[in-house]
Design a protein around this motif. Structure first.
Motif, mmCIF file in Angstrom:
data_model
loop_
_atom_site.group_PDB
_atom_site.id
_atom_site.type_symbol
_atom_site.label_atom_id
_atom_site.label_comp_id
_atom_site.label_asym_id
_atom_site.label_seq_id
_atom_site.Cartn_x
_atom_site.Cartn_y
_atom_site.Cartn_z
ATOM 1 N N GLY A 497 40.836 45.010 30.167
ATOM 2 C CA GLY A 497 40.998 43.577 29.902
ATOM 3 C C GLY A 497 40.868 42.695 31.129
ATOM 4 N N LEU A 498 40.543 43.267 32.285
ATOM 5 C CA LEU A 498 40.474 42.502 33.525
ATOM 6 C C LEU A 498 39.338 41.476 33.536
ATOM 7 C CD1 LEU A 498 41.147 45.389 36.078
ATOM 8 C CD2 LEU A 498 42.679 43.488 35.554
ATOM 9 N N ALA A 521 37.127 40.582 39.643
ATOM 10 C CA ALA A 521 38.061 40.877 38.552
ATOM 11 C C ALA A 521 37.975 42.348 38.163
ATOM 12 C CB ALA A 521 37.749 39.993 37.346
ATOM 13 N N MET A 522 36.771 42.912 38.158
ATOM 14 C CA MET A 522 36.590 44.317 37.795
ATOM 15 C C MET A 522 37.386 45.238 38.709
ATOM 16 S SD MET A 522 32.521 44.662 36.984
ATOM 17 C CE MET A 522 31.707 43.831 35.620
ATOM 18 N N VAL A 523 37.350 44.930 40.020
ATOM 19 C CA VAL A 523 38.008 45.821 40.986
ATOM 20 C C VAL A 523 39.448 45.408 41.254
ATOM 21 C CG1 VAL A 523 35.824 46.406 42.093
ATOM 22 C CG2 VAL A 523 37.161 44.491 42.972
ATOM 23 N N ASP A 524 39.897 44.314 40.605
ATOM 24 C CA ASP A 524 41.263 43.819 40.783
ATOM 25 C C ASP A 524 41.468 43.413 42.246
ATOM 26 O OD1 ASP A 524 43.874 43.132 40.589
ATOM 27 O OD2 ASP A 524 44.569 45.033 39.748
ATOM 28 N N ALA A 525 41.004 42.204 42.554
ATOM 29 C CA ALA A 525 40.960 41.732 43.943
ATOM 30 C C ALA A 525 42.311 41.778 44.640
ATOM 31 C CB ALA A 525 40.396 40.314 43.989
ATOM 32 N N GLU A 526 43.387 41.714 43.870
ATOM 33 C CA GLU A 526 44.711 41.727 44.481
ATOM 34 C C GLU A 526 45.084 43.104 45.034
ATOM 35 O OE1 GLU A 526 46.554 39.029 44.979
ATOM 36 O OE2 GLU A 526 44.849 37.933 44.130
ATOM 37 N N ARG A 527 44.383 44.143 44.598
ATOM 38 C CA ARG A 527 44.745 45.506 44.998
ATOM 39 C C ARG A 527 43.745 46.162 45.945
ATOM 40 N NH1 ARG A 527 48.822 47.852 42.036
ATOM 41 N NH2 ARG A 527 49.531 46.694 40.208
ATOM 42 N N ILE A 528 42.646 45.484 46.255
ATOM 43 C CA ILE A 528 41.663 46.110 47.133
ATOM 44 C C ILE A 528 42.202 46.194 48.556
ATOM 45 C CG2 ILE A 528 39.719 45.382 45.724
ATOM 46 C CD1 ILE A 528 39.202 43.134 47.676
#
Length: 597
Positions: A497-498, A521-528
């Motif tokens: 759902g990202l 959004a696919m890679v979840d920028a907050e966690r890279i």
């Protein structure tokens, strides 16, 4: 006839140290092969040395064959000229009167007659064309040196005389008799140069043309007959070949095809370790056998009446021109996966080999595909990538400089077939497209998605969800593993759902910034990782593309393999996103071997 053999020529002179050393070497080689494990005891002395001392060696041409320059000798033949005609083996066998009568009846003189002899080939190189190649070399050399006739002695026990007949020799009537030294019947063979070289005439003619260049290289036993200065340094290898050719000698059509291949000149190298593979097969079935147990009887039983060269499969890899001998399919796989046992048992291994896996994107995906092949995860594959291997890819892909310019799906297929030639692989060198999406995803049990193109990432998941195919992905950053179990959750939102409800068809309407936002959004920028986050602003300025390391790619292959194995074997592996971050795992806080000091 094949050109994989490296042949050196040497005219031995009695007055040089170099000649003496080389003659002693070829004498030991000849005697050891002729001794044949005791079949001809006269070729070994009481002190255990292999001996074949003949004065005829001096003044004769010696030809030695190897797989590569400087490698161990695998075959040998001698060509004697009229200068040493008084010492010919055929003259000693017939007597002076008998020898001269045969020449007189053939209309030639001793000064026009050459003798070839001592054709020997190591057991591991037999049945692979080396004997015929060496014979052609010697006959071609005699033709080039002006011979009008050739004469020689031949054994008959194994049909050697029939072999020489294929080169235009004929058995001289009334000359066959038993020779105790050879423990078999021997016959005189005669060859009229003007009559041609039988079914090997074309090869002999080619060897005749190559002999002057070969003869011009002095005192260099490692020089190869097929070694030539390149005429066109811009010529390139075939960058499209990726499928091996499998030939089973017990099948008549394959046996003929194998001989044609060996005669074609395409084979550069032959690798035959079938005896060792059979030993491994026996020990994998009977692991309790002592390490030094003699396996001769068991090996003989395994062959079931076949010769070792007939057993199993010969695999020709056209991109490397290697011909490799391997066990039959089931036995090959039993041995190849034997060390998996204890972690993957044989019933599980058979189940895995029955699965079909699709890999999209063969940069990071190359690590996954090769790891799957090594571990036996999947027996059938579909590989998709439109890109060619570039120099900058060498920081993370397991390939070499000779792969530059080759499609990445082609490279991966080659590497996987070199691990297991029995795999079933299809490649899509246009990548994943609207036109081939259904064809690619049809029949898959699992998809590994590792491409950079947003359309392919979303379209692959849309198709996987429709068909109930699980998808795994490695992000190559912080050890991020993505698992989507569309086989268990048919209505699961794509990428957890990202990315919202955007579809592949809608991507064409997005702006460049919207596409960048979508990827983030696919890679979840907050966690890279901080390093990857910092690189975004440098793309197109100081960085040419996303930063990636070989260690991260290798980890991705391991993570996707672990997830795929669990999914395909029904072990626990839920949808989600997981991190195996070395920055978190290798820290003082996680050290389990803390010093007490």
């Amino acid at each position: 006839m094949n050109q994989q053999w490296h042949v050196s020529a040497f005219l031995a002179s009695v007055d040089t140290v170099v000649s003496n050393e080389i003659v002693e070497t070829v004498r030991e080689l000849r005697a050891r092969v002729l001794f044949d494990r005791g079949r001809r005891p006269a070729f070994r002395s009481e002190d255990g040395r292999h001996v074949d001392d003949q004065d005829l060696d001096y003044g004769a041409w010696h030809f030695v064959a190897r797989k590569e320059p400087g490698g161990p000798p695998l075959g040998y033949i001698r060509l004697s000229t009229p200068a040493t005609g008084e010492l010919f083996q055929s003259r000693a066998f017939l007597g002076d009167a008998g020898f001269e009568r045969i020449l007189r009846e053939a209309g030639v003189t001793p000064g026009e007659t050459f003798e070839h002899s001592r054709l020997v080939v190591e057991h591991r190189a037999r049945k692979l064309g080396l004997g015929a190649y060496l014979n052609a070399v010697a006959i071609g050399a005699a033709h080039a040196l002006g011979a009008k006739a050739m004469i020689g002695t031949s054994g008959t026990k194994d049909g050697q005389h029939l072999f020489h007949e294929r080169f235009g020799f004929r058995c001289v009537e009334g000359t066959r008799r038993h020779v105790e030294h050879y423990t078999e019947d021997v016959v005189i063979m005669f060859h009229d140069v003007a009559a041609g070289a039988g079914e090997y005439h074309e090869l002999v003619t080619r060897m005749r043309g190559e002999f002057p260049e070969l003869a011009a290289v002095e005192h260099t036993p490692a020089v190869a007959l097929s070694h030539r200065r390149p005429h066109n340094l811009r010529g390139g290898a075939d960058t499209t070949a990726w499928q091996p050719v499998l030939l089973t000698p017990t099948v008549a059509a394959d046996r003929e095809a194998l001989q044609r291949l060996l005669d074609s000149g395409q084979v550069r190298e032959i690798h035959d370790s079938i005896d060792a593979q059979i030993d491994e097969l026996i020990r994998s079935r009977e692991p309790w056998l002592p390490p030094h147990e003699d396996l001769t009887r068991r090996r003989h039983e395994q062959l079931g009446g076949l010769t070792d060269w007939e057993y199993g499969t010969w695999v020709f890899y056209p991109w490397s021109q290697r011909l490799v001998h391997v066990l039959p399919r089931e036995e090959f796989r039993l041995v190849r996966t034997d060390r998996n046992r204890g972690k993957i048992e044989r019933p599980q291994q058979r189940s895995l080999l029955g699965r079909r896996i699709g890999v999209i994107g063969l940069s990071v995906g190359n690590s996954a595909a090769v790891t799957f092949a090594l571990e036996g995860i999947g027996g059938r594959f579909k590989l998709a990538d439109f890109d060619e291997f570039g120099l900058s890819n060498l920081n993370r892909l397991r390939a070499g400089v000779h792969h530059l310019g080759v499609n990445k799906a082609v490279i991966s297929a080659r590497q996987m077939f070199e691990i297991d030639p029995y795999l079933d692989i299809e490649i899509f060198t246009d990548g994943l497209t609207r036109q081939n999406l259904d064809e690619f995803t049809d029949g898959l049990d699992l998809i590994v998605e590792e491409c950079d193109t947003p359309y392919a990432k979303i379209a692959a998941r849309e198709a996987a969800r429709r068909r109930g195919i699980p998808v795994v992905m490695d992000c190559n950053d912080r050890g991020m593993l993505d698992v989507e179990r569309f086989d268990q959750e048919p209505h699961r939102p794509l990428l957890h759902g990202l990315i919202g409800d955007v579809t592949a068809d809608e991507l064409e309407t997005l702006s460049k910034q919207q596409k960048v936002d979508l990827i983030l959004a696919m890679v979840d920028a907050e966690r890279i990782s901080p390093e990857l986050r910092a690189s975004f602003g440098e793309l197109g300025r100081t960085l040419s593309s996303w930063p990636q390391l070989a260690s991260g790619v290798a980890l991705g292959g391991a993570l996707t393999a672990e997830a795929a194995r669990r999914i395909l074997l029904g072990a626990e592996c839920v949808s989600g996103r997981f991190y195996v971050d070395f920055a978190d795992l290798i820290t003082p806080a996680t050290n389990t071997a803390r010093s007490s000091v």
